[in-house]
Design an enzyme around this catalytic site. Structure first.
Site, PDB file in Angstrom:
ATOM      1  N   THR A   1       0.773  -1.248  -0.018  1.00  0.00           N
ATOM      2  CA  THR A   1      -0.223   0.005  -0.030  1.00  0.00           C
ATOM      3  C   THR A   1       0.886   1.158  -0.038  1.00  0.00           C
ATOM      4  O   THR A   1       1.917   1.226   0.432  1.00  0.00           O
ATOM      5  CB  THR A   1      -0.726  -0.049   1.407  1.00  0.00           C
ATOM      6  OG1 THR A   1      -1.798  -0.969   0.951  1.00  0.00           O
ATOM      7  CG2 THR A   1      -1.701   1.364   1.395  1.00  0.00           C
TER       8      THR A   1
ATOM      9  N   ARG B   1     -15.037  -6.301   0.253  1.00  0.00           N
ATOM     10  CA  ARG B   1     -14.258  -6.003   1.350  1.00  0.00           C
ATOM     11  C   ARG B   1     -13.404  -4.682   1.604  1.00  0.00           C
ATOM     12  O   ARG B   1     -13.021  -4.389   0.251  1.00  0.00           O
ATOM     13  CB  ARG B   1     -13.221  -7.059   1.729  1.00  0.00           C
ATOM     14  CG  ARG B   1     -12.065  -6.880   2.810  1.00  0.00           C
ATOM     15  CD  ARG B   1     -10.998  -5.982   2.690  1.00  0.00           C
ATOM     16  NE  ARG B   1     -10.200  -5.735   3.873  1.00  0.00           N
ATOM     17  CZ  ARG B   1      -9.071  -4.973   3.831  1.00  0.00           C
ATOM     18  NH1 ARG B   1      -8.546  -4.706   2.798  1.00  0.00           N
ATOM     19  NH2 ARG B   1      -8.220  -5.148   5.027  1.00  0.00           N
TER      20      ARG B   1
ATOM     21  N   GLY C   1     -10.837  -2.009   3.488  1.00  0.00           N
ATOM     22  CA  GLY C   1     -10.053  -1.827   4.625  1.00  0.00           C
ATOM     23  C   GLY C   1     -10.119  -0.337   5.034  1.00  0.00           C
ATOM     24  O   GLY C   1     -10.774   0.427   4.831  1.00  0.00           O
TER      25      GLY C   1
ATOM     26  N   THR D   1      -0.570   2.158   6.791  1.00  0.00           N
ATOM     27  CA  THR D   1      -0.518   0.766   6.067  1.00  0.00           C
ATOM     28  C   THR D   1      -0.417  -0.292   7.241  1.00  0.00           C
ATOM     29  O   THR D   1       0.307  -0.167   7.935  1.00  0.00           O
ATOM     30  CB  THR D   1       0.706   0.828   5.114  1.00  0.00           C
ATOM     31  OG1 THR D   1       0.527  -0.469   4.666  1.00  0.00           O
ATOM     32  CG2 THR D   1       1.830   1.122   5.804  1.00  0.00           C
ATOM     33  N   GLY D   2      -1.358  -1.396   6.758  1.00  0.00           N
ATOM     34  CA  GLY D   2      -1.246  -2.635   7.647  1.00  0.00           C
ATOM     35  C   GLY D   2      -2.511  -3.402   7.454  1.00  0.00           C
ATOM     36  O   GLY D   2      -3.369  -3.210   6.509  1.00  0.00           O
TER      37      GLY D   2
ATOM     38  N   GLY E   1      -6.021  -3.717   7.740  1.00  0.00           N
ATOM     39  CA  GLY E   1      -7.004  -2.724   7.721  1.00  0.00           C
ATOM     40  C   GLY E   1      -7.976  -2.848   8.733  1.00  0.00           C
ATOM     41  O   GLY E   1      -8.335  -1.791   9.445  1.00  0.00           O
TER      42      GLY E   1
HETATM   43  N1  ASP Z   1      -4.414  -1.189   4.862  1.00  0.00           N
HETATM   44  C1  ASP Z   1      -4.664  -1.908   3.654  1.00  0.00           C
HETATM   45  C2  ASP Z   1      -5.968  -2.598   3.569  1.00  0.00           C
HETATM   46  O1  ASP Z   1      -6.272  -3.116   4.641  1.00  0.00           O
HETATM   47  C3  ASP Z   1      -3.411  -2.745   3.217  1.00  0.00           C
HETATM   48  C4  ASP Z   1      -1.938  -2.355   3.439  1.00  0.00           C
HETATM   49  O2  ASP Z   1      -1.721  -1.422   3.931  1.00  0.00           O
HETATM   50  O3  ASP Z   1      -1.183  -3.134   2.890  1.00  0.00           O
HETATM   51  O4  ASP Z   1      -6.495  -2.447   2.862  1.00  0.00           O
END
Ligand code: ASP
Length: 302
Positions: A169, A197, A199, A220-221, A223
């Site tokens: 991301t 879905r 995030g 980022t992470g 979600g």
């Molecule tokens: N936060 C993003 C999501 O959950 C994914 C990511 O940050 O890699 O869609």
């Protein structure tokens, strides 16, 4: 005074895949994004334009899970999310589940600037992009072999770790010389996602937040956890109501609150004084920072 930070996702990069060439490509892409945004602000431009410019560089780069290079949904397609916020007046725009606009961050910007709404979804958002004259691409434009292999591993139940699925991301936060803060985030979401879905990335207050009185944040992470912790707004609240600096506030949320919940990932944040925070609780986070003191750094692992 201008300061900018970018991220290219948090998670695990299996060491075998982190070849010197790939490492070098990540650093070069992050630096190109930083320079694109910083140059605009150095010329007197505003942070809002800087975060769009930086995110576009990363959306166009197939290394990242945003725009070209986005992960696949369970049905083998791409559904992209993006958001943006202007800290000077708390305007915001976001899109979720878009399938044919080349640069979703530009669409989020237009939702903010040219529609009476904050968030548009799916086919309606794609229709709005056409009305706005944004560049359209076929959904396959976003596909890469690497992401297809990730989906196949995911569908076979062989994903090496939950973290791997979320890497890539992108986001940017910036402070311009007028004192305006802005943040933007863009993603393909998580590999193998289904049922529409969504995030945290397109959710204002979770994946993205900016307000001139405190900070600009892009997350980022995983979600689902970032939504539940209202990560980006929580960092702003700690600064506002507890008087914390941006580094302490971002640490509190990423290294304590998210860890307690079990959510892996990180954030980039810039405070109104130009301080930059880039904490993450995952093994790595692609990230970079640049400011008028001459600082220019990019990093992948801890
Ligand atoms: N936060 C993003 C999501 O959950 C994914 C990511 O940050 O890699 O869609």
């Amino acid at each position: 005074m201008p300061a900018i930070a970018v991220h290219g996702g948090a998670g695990v990069i299996p060491t075998a895949e982190l070849t010197p060439e790939r490492r070098q490509a990540f650093h070069a892409a992050l630096e190109a994004a930083l320079r694109a945004g910083f140059a605009l602000m150095e010329a007197g431009g505003v942070s809002l334009d800087a975060v769009v410019a930086a995110v576009k560089v990363l959306e166009d780069d197939p290394l990242f899970n945003a725009g070209r290079g986005s992960v696949f949904t369970a049905s083998g397609e791409h559904e992209l999310d993006a958001s943006i916020m202007d800290g000077s007046d708390l305007r915001a725009g976001s899109v979720t589940g878009v399938r044919q606009v080349r640069n979703p961050v530009e669409l989020a910007r237009l939702v903010m600037d040219r529609s009476p709404h904050v968030m548009l979804s799916g086919p309606g958002a794609d229709d709005f992009a056409i009305e706005m004259g944004l560049e359209q691409v076929p959904n396959e434009y976003f596909s890469t072999e690497r992401r297809r292999a990730e989906l196949e591993r995911h569908l076979r139940g062989e994903a090496r770790s939950g973290d791997e699925a979320v890497l890539g991301t992108v986001g940017a936060v910036a402070l311009d010389s007028h004192g305006n803060l802005a943040a933007a985030t863009s993603t393909g979401g998580m590999t193998g996602k289904k049922w529409g879905r969504i995030g945290d990335s397109p959710i204002i207050g979770a994946g993205t937040y900016a307000a001139n009185d405190c900070c600009a944040v892009s997350a980022t992470g995983h979600g689902e956890y970032f939504i539940r912790a209202a990560v980006a707004h929580e960092i702003a609240s700690l600064m506002r109501y507890r008087g914390m600096g941006v580094v302490a506030a971002a640490d509190e949320v990423v290294m304590k609150q998210l860890v307690t919940l079990g959510g892996s990932g990180g954030v980039i944040a810039v405070g109104r004084d130009g301080s930059i925070a880039m904490p993450f609780n995952s093994p790595g986070m692609l990230r970079g920072a640049m400011d008028s003191s001459g600082r220019l750094e990019t990093a992948i692992l801890r």
